[in-house]
Design a protein around this motif. Structure first.
Motif, PDB file in Angstrom:
ATOM      1  N   ALA A   1       0.838  -1.206   0.000  1.00  0.00           N
ATOM      2  CA  ALA A   1       0.000   0.000   0.000  1.00  0.00           C
ATOM      3  C   ALA A   1       0.873   1.256   0.000  1.00  0.00           C
ATOM      4  CB  ALA A   1      -0.930  -0.007   1.215  1.00  0.00           C
ATOM      5  N   LEU A   2       1.993   1.199   0.712  1.00  0.00           N
ATOM      6  CA  LEU A   2       2.915   2.342   0.696  1.00  0.00           C
ATOM      7  C   LEU A   2       3.494   2.536  -0.702  1.00  0.00           C
ATOM      8  CD1 LEU A   2       4.700   1.737   4.120  1.00  0.00           C
ATOM      9  CD2 LEU A   2       2.919   3.418   3.582  1.00  0.00           C
ATOM     10  N   GLY A   3       3.755   1.416  -1.380  1.00  0.00           N
ATOM     11  CA  GLY A   3       4.237   1.502  -2.759  1.00  0.00           C
ATOM     12  C   GLY A   3       3.206   2.189  -3.651  1.00  0.00           C
ATOM     13  N   ASP A   4       1.934   1.897  -3.422  1.00  0.00           N
ATOM     14  CA  ASP A   4       0.872   2.535  -4.208  1.00  0.00           C
ATOM     15  C   ASP A   4       0.860   4.043  -3.992  1.00  0.00           C
ATOM     16  OD1 ASP A   4      -0.573   0.992  -5.962  1.00  0.00           O
ATOM     17  OD2 ASP A   4      -2.154   0.458  -4.534  1.00  0.00           O
ATOM     18  N   LEU A   5       1.024   4.452  -2.743  1.00  0.00           N
ATOM     19  CA  LEU A   5       1.047   5.890  -2.443  1.00  0.00           C
ATOM     20  C   LEU A   5       2.208   6.560  -3.186  1.00  0.00           C
ATOM     21  CD1 LEU A   5       0.316   8.469  -0.863  1.00  0.00           C
ATOM     22  CD2 LEU A   5       1.721   7.631   1.016  1.00  0.00           C
ATOM     23  N   TYR A   6       3.370   5.943  -3.082  1.00  0.00           N
ATOM     24  CA  TYR A   6       4.560   6.538  -3.702  1.00  0.00           C
ATOM     25  C   TYR A   6       4.430   6.543  -5.229  1.00  0.00           C
ATOM     26  CZ  TYR A   6       9.438   7.966  -3.802  1.00  0.00           C
ATOM     27  OH  TYR A   6      10.602   8.673  -3.990  1.00  0.00           O
ATOM     28  N   ALA A   7       3.841   5.474  -5.764  1.00  0.00           N
ATOM     29  CA  ALA A   7       3.637   5.406  -7.218  1.00  0.00           C
ATOM     30  C   ALA A   7       2.742   6.548  -7.683  1.00  0.00           C
ATOM     31  CB  ALA A   7       3.022   4.057  -7.605  1.00  0.00           C
ATOM     32  N   SER A   8       1.741   6.882  -6.888  1.00  0.00           N
ATOM     33  CA  SER A   8       0.845   7.967  -7.277  1.00  0.00           C
ATOM     34  C   SER A   8       1.546   9.315  -7.205  1.00  0.00           C
ATOM     35  CB  SER A   8      -0.399   7.986  -6.390  1.00  0.00           C
ATOM     36  OG  SER A   8      -1.208   6.872  -6.688  1.00  0.00           O
ATOM     37  N   ILE A   9       2.449   9.453  -6.246  1.00  0.00           N
ATOM     38  CA  ILE A   9       3.207  10.704  -6.166  1.00  0.00           C
ATOM     39  C   ILE A   9       4.141  10.843  -7.374  1.00  0.00           C
ATOM     40  CG2 ILE A   9       5.033  11.893  -4.865  1.00  0.00           C
ATOM     41  CD1 ILE A   9       2.274  12.215  -3.626  1.00  0.00           C
ATOM     42  N   LEU A  10       4.811   9.754  -7.739  1.00  0.00           N
ATOM     43  CA  LEU A  10       5.701   9.826  -8.909  1.00  0.00           C
ATOM     44  C   LEU A  10       4.883  10.027 -10.188  1.00  0.00           C
ATOM     45  CD1 LEU A  10       8.273   6.967  -8.173  1.00  0.00           C
ATOM     46  CD2 LEU A  10       8.506   9.408  -7.713  1.00  0.00           C
ATOM     47  N   ASN A  11       3.648   9.472 -10.189  1.00  0.00           N
ATOM     48  CA  ASN A  11       2.701   9.672 -11.297  1.00  0.00           C
ATOM     49  C   ASN A  11       3.325   9.452 -12.670  1.00  0.00           C
ATOM     50  OD1 ASN A  11       0.165  10.211 -12.346  1.00  0.00           O
ATOM     51  ND2 ASN A  11       0.615  12.382 -12.619  1.00  0.00           N
ATOM     52  N   GLN A  12       3.929   8.299 -12.833  1.00  0.00           N
ATOM     53  CA  GLN A  12       4.483   7.934 -14.136  1.00  0.00           C
ATOM     54  C   GLN A  12       3.375   7.445 -15.052  1.00  0.00           C
ATOM     55  OE1 GLN A  12       8.282   8.020 -14.603  1.00  0.00           O
ATOM     56  NE2 GLN A  12       7.362   9.491 -13.202  1.00  0.00           N
ATOM     57  N   VAL A  13       3.462   7.765 -16.317  1.00  0.00           N
ATOM     58  CA  VAL A  13       2.540   7.166 -17.262  1.00  0.00           C
ATOM     59  C   VAL A  13       3.336   6.051 -17.967  1.00  0.00           C
ATOM     60  CG1 VAL A  13       2.914   8.964 -19.007  1.00  0.00           C
ATOM     61  CG2 VAL A  13       0.879   7.520 -19.116  1.00  0.00           C
ATOM     62  N   VAL A  14       2.943   4.816 -17.624  1.00  0.00           N
ATOM     63  CA  VAL A  14       3.804   3.681 -17.949  1.00  0.00           C
ATOM     64  C   VAL A  14       3.434   3.126 -19.345  1.00  0.00           C
ATOM     65  CG1 VAL A  14       4.808   1.542 -17.043  1.00  0.00           C
ATOM     66  CG2 VAL A  14       3.934   3.258 -15.479  1.00  0.00           C
ATOM     67  N   THR A  15       3.585   4.002 -20.328  1.00  0.00           N
ATOM     68  CA  THR A  15       3.282   3.619 -21.710  1.00  0.00           C
ATOM     69  C   THR A  15       4.479   2.970 -22.372  1.00  0.00           C
ATOM     70  OG1 THR A  15       3.951   5.847 -22.310  1.00  0.00           O
ATOM     71  CG2 THR A  15       1.593   5.445 -22.090  1.00  0.00           C
ATOM     72  N   ALA A  16       5.640   3.585 -22.193  1.00  0.00           N
ATOM     73  CA  ALA A  16       6.838   3.191 -22.928  1.00  0.00           C
ATOM     74  C   ALA A  16       8.058   3.606 -22.126  1.00  0.00           C
ATOM     75  CB  ALA A  16       6.864   3.889 -24.285  1.00  0.00           C
ATOM     76  N   TRP A  17       9.192   2.952 -22.403  1.00  0.00           N
ATOM     77  CA  TRP A  17      10.401   3.258 -21.636  1.00  0.00           C
ATOM     78  C   TRP A  17      10.720   4.747 -21.664  1.00  0.00           C
ATOM     79  CZ3 TRP A  17      15.074   5.521 -22.522  1.00  0.00           C
ATOM     80  CH2 TRP A  17      16.047   5.361 -21.506  1.00  0.00           C
ATOM     81  N   ARG A  18      10.529   5.365 -22.829  1.00  0.00           N
ATOM     82  CA  ARG A  18      10.913   6.773 -22.929  1.00  0.00           C
ATOM     83  C   ARG A  18      10.030   7.678 -22.070  1.00  0.00           C
ATOM     84  NH1 ARG A  18       8.966   5.019 -27.761  1.00  0.00           N
ATOM     85  NH2 ARG A  18       7.056   5.967 -28.543  1.00  0.00           N
ATOM     86  N   SER A  19       8.852   7.215 -21.668  1.00  0.00           N
ATOM     87  CA  SER A  19       7.999   8.006 -20.775  1.00  0.00           C
ATOM     88  C   SER A  19       8.298   7.731 -19.312  1.00  0.00           C
ATOM     89  CB  SER A  19       6.525   7.656 -20.968  1.00  0.00           C
ATOM     90  OG  SER A  19       6.121   7.935 -22.248  1.00  0.00           O
ATOM     91  N   ALA A  20       8.719   6.507 -19.005  1.00  0.00           N
ATOM     92  CA  ALA A  20       8.814   6.089 -17.605  1.00  0.00           C
ATOM     93  C   ALA A  20       9.917   5.044 -17.465  1.00  0.00           C
ATOM     94  CB  ALA A  20       7.477   5.510 -17.152  1.00  0.00           C
ATOM     95  N   PRO A  21      11.174   5.488 -17.554  1.00  0.00           N
ATOM     96  CA  PRO A  21      12.271   4.499 -17.615  1.00  0.00           C
ATOM     97  C   PRO A  21      12.309   3.527 -16.433  1.00  0.00           C
ATOM     98  CG  PRO A  21      13.067   6.713 -18.117  1.00  0.00           C
ATOM     99  CD  PRO A  21      11.648   6.867 -17.676  1.00  0.00           C
ATOM    100  N   SER A  22      12.233   4.052 -15.211  1.00  0.00           N
ATOM    101  CA  SER A  22      12.346   3.118 -14.078  1.00  0.00           C
ATOM    102  C   SER A  22      11.100   2.234 -13.988  1.00  0.00           C
ATOM    103  CB  SER A  22      12.571   3.875 -12.762  1.00  0.00           C
ATOM    104  OG  SER A  22      11.545   4.825 -12.544  1.00  0.00           O
ATOM    105  N   ALA A  23       9.921   2.821 -14.185  1.00  0.00           N
ATOM    106  CA  ALA A  23       8.678   2.052 -14.022  1.00  0.00           C
ATOM    107  C   ALA A  23       8.584   0.940 -15.060  1.00  0.00           C
ATOM    108  CB  ALA A  23       7.480   2.991 -14.136  1.00  0.00           C
ATOM    109  N   VAL A  24       8.930   1.254 -16.313  1.00  0.00           N
ATOM    110  CA  VAL A  24       8.842   0.232 -17.356  1.00  0.00           C
ATOM    111  C   VAL A  24       9.854  -0.877 -17.086  1.00  0.00           C
ATOM    112  CG1 VAL A  24       9.281  -0.209 -19.811  1.00  0.00           C
ATOM    113  CG2 VAL A  24       7.848   1.727 -19.122  1.00  0.00           C
ATOM    114  N   THR A  25      11.038  -0.497 -16.670  1.00  0.00           N
ATOM    115  CA  THR A  25      12.071  -1.508 -16.436  1.00  0.00           C
ATOM    116  C   THR A  25      11.701  -2.393 -15.251  1.00  0.00           C
ATOM    117  OG1 THR A  25      13.663   0.071 -17.308  1.00  0.00           O
ATOM    118  CG2 THR A  25      14.554  -1.833 -16.133  1.00  0.00           C
TER     119      THR A  25
END
Ligand code: PLP
Length: 452
Positions: free
Chosen positions: A90-114
């Motif tokens: 649940a803490l990960g969910d909170l932090y993910a929302s703060i980072l607010n990455q749009v996980v479409t493609a590596w070039r949009s969200a390098p750490s999240a996609v990887t």
């Protein structure tokens, strides 16, 4: 109240939310699982409108009231197949929302996609599907829809049909309807005494359908079924799929995580074309988090990529050129991987194996307690962690209501061979042996106590 907050304001609000969350976790054992209150009560409490002028920090005042009208995820919750909500996630969910990455493609969200790609491949490996890739989805329904879209490819197939056991989850039929194939495209195959698909009946149906001019394109294996947890014979189904050139999808939304403990039950899963797995069920993650795994990413691109040229021109690098939208139904996607990544790194995969083994043991304990009780009986074999049983005297629907209203444990109902049954499903890391014993004592008490 302007939308922008200072870091200090955020910190103060977050501290309040964390305090409330911790208090909620701390009080789970004392909360009634089903909150009291009618539909009219909740509408009177929460049905109001939106203020034109913001309340500021006072807006948080009613969060505890939301919790008071929510179902508590305590150790006695055995309804449906609902994971218990691991708090580090649940803490990960909170932090993910703060980072607010749009996980479409590596070039949009390098750490999240990887992270998502590595996580999906590690989970695939852990359940015996080494080399599979895939993506995270909102649920098993979306994963099953994507799998059948991949199985079908992008050509229209007249008379297209899919085979699954009579115990298959409704999301498969829904997927066929959404794909424009119609509900009747699902061919329901009879099951054996243990609710597993009859492979002989399947082979006969495929041959007859072919002779009648239909176009079989996929077999959906259940591992395990939503009601009783039955695991279809995956290796035999892989043989049938190979012999008939059909796609084999394994719906492991509920059961696949059990392969972490009992890989032998899932022998043949590595020969599937696709597998769905709900992390918000038996990997204890907060809703929503599921995944679709597949052997051949080219099949996903055939079904979902509309932009091959554009994507190819972005980068030739296999990491930097990767785009989930070429392999998924979704375009904008949130950073779903972070919660599971954090939860697994915090606890280690071994802790998950242990929790799953405990759930399996609790299901077996309940089965033993039911069998030892003259007034109760099992109505299906216990294959995974779902136990279907009933009071022999009947009135099981009333018993269910009474038990759930009492709030010590929460069960759901199931229809087994056309008959109403009580069902307890163990995918809950908070459950203790005492909670399992409480299932029997609550049911016996409700059955003896009348239904005033
Ligand atoms: C729960 C479940 C689904 C649907 O998954 P959602 O995450 O609820 O969309 C599909 N198949 C099986 C076997 C399930 O248990």
């Amino acid at each position: 109240m302007p939308l922008e907050l200072s870091a200090g304001e955020f910190r103060a609000l977050a501290a309040r939310v964390v305090d409330l969350a911790a208090a909620h976790l701390d009080s789970l054992g004392e909360r009634p699982i089903m909150p009291p209150g009618s539909g009219a009560d909740t509408v009177a409490t929460f049905g109001g409108g939106i203020p034109e002028v913001g309340l500021g920090p006072q807006a948080l005042d009613d969060l505890a009231l939301v919790a008071a009208h929510a179902r508590a995820g305590s150790g006695g919750f055995f309804g449906y197949v609902l994971g218990s909500g691991e708090p580090v996630a649940a803490l990960g969910d909170l932090y993910a929302s703060i980072l607010n990455q749009v996980v479409t493609a590596w070039r949009s969200a390098p750490s999240a996609v990887t992270i998502e790609r590595a996580l999906v491949s590690s989970i695939a490996d852990a359940i015996g599907c080494t080399g599979f890739s895939g993506s995270l989805t909102s649920g098993g329904s979306a994963a099953n829809l994507m799998a059948l879209a991949m199985a079908r490819g992008d050509e229209a197939r007249p008379g297209a049909v899919v085979y699954a056991s009579d115990e298959v989850h409704m999301s498969i039929q829904k997927a066929l309807a959404l794909l424009g194939l119609g509900r009747a495209a699902l061919r329901r195959v009879p099951v054996d005494d243990a609710f597993r698909i009859s492979v002989e009946a399947l082979e006969t149906m495929i041959a007859e359908d072919r002779a009648a001019g239909l176009t079989p394109f996929a077999i959906v294996a259940s591992a395990g079924t939503i009601v009783t947890g039955a695991i279809d014979p995956l290796a035999r189904l892989a043989d049938v799929a190979a012999a008939n050139e059909l796609w084999l999808h394994v719906d492991g939304a509920y059961g696949a995580p059990a392969a972490l403990v009992h890989p032998e039950w899932f022998e043949g899963v590595d020969r599937a074309d696709s597998v769905s797995l709900d992390a918000h069920k038996w990997l204890y993650q907060p809703v929503d988090l599921s995944m679709l795994l597949y052997r051949d990413p080219a099949a996903a691109r055939r079904a979902f990529s509309m932009t091959d040229d554009y994507a190819a021109s972005a980068s030739d690098d296999p990491v930097e050129g990767f785009a989930f939208f070429d392999e998924s139904l979704e375009l904008s996607r949130r950073f779903r991987a972070l919660k599971l990544w954090l939860s697994l790194r915090y606890h280690g995969l071994g802790a998950f194996r242990e929790a799953i083994a405990n759930d399996l043991a609790h299901a077996r304990l309940l089965a033993e307690l039911v069998e030892a009780e003259p007034e109760l009986e099992l109505v299906a074999p216990v294959e995974l962690s779902a136990v279907c049983f009933r009071a022999k005297g009947g009135r099981n629907a009333e018993i269910l209501q009474t038990v759930n209203r009492a709030g010590r444990v929460y069960l759901s109902n199931a229809t087994v061979r056309g008959e109403f049954a009580l069902r307890a499903c163990f995918v809950n890391h908070r459950t203790t042996d005492a909670d399992v014993h409480a299932v029997v004592s609550e049911v016996l008490q409700a059955s003896a106590g009348g239904f005033a």
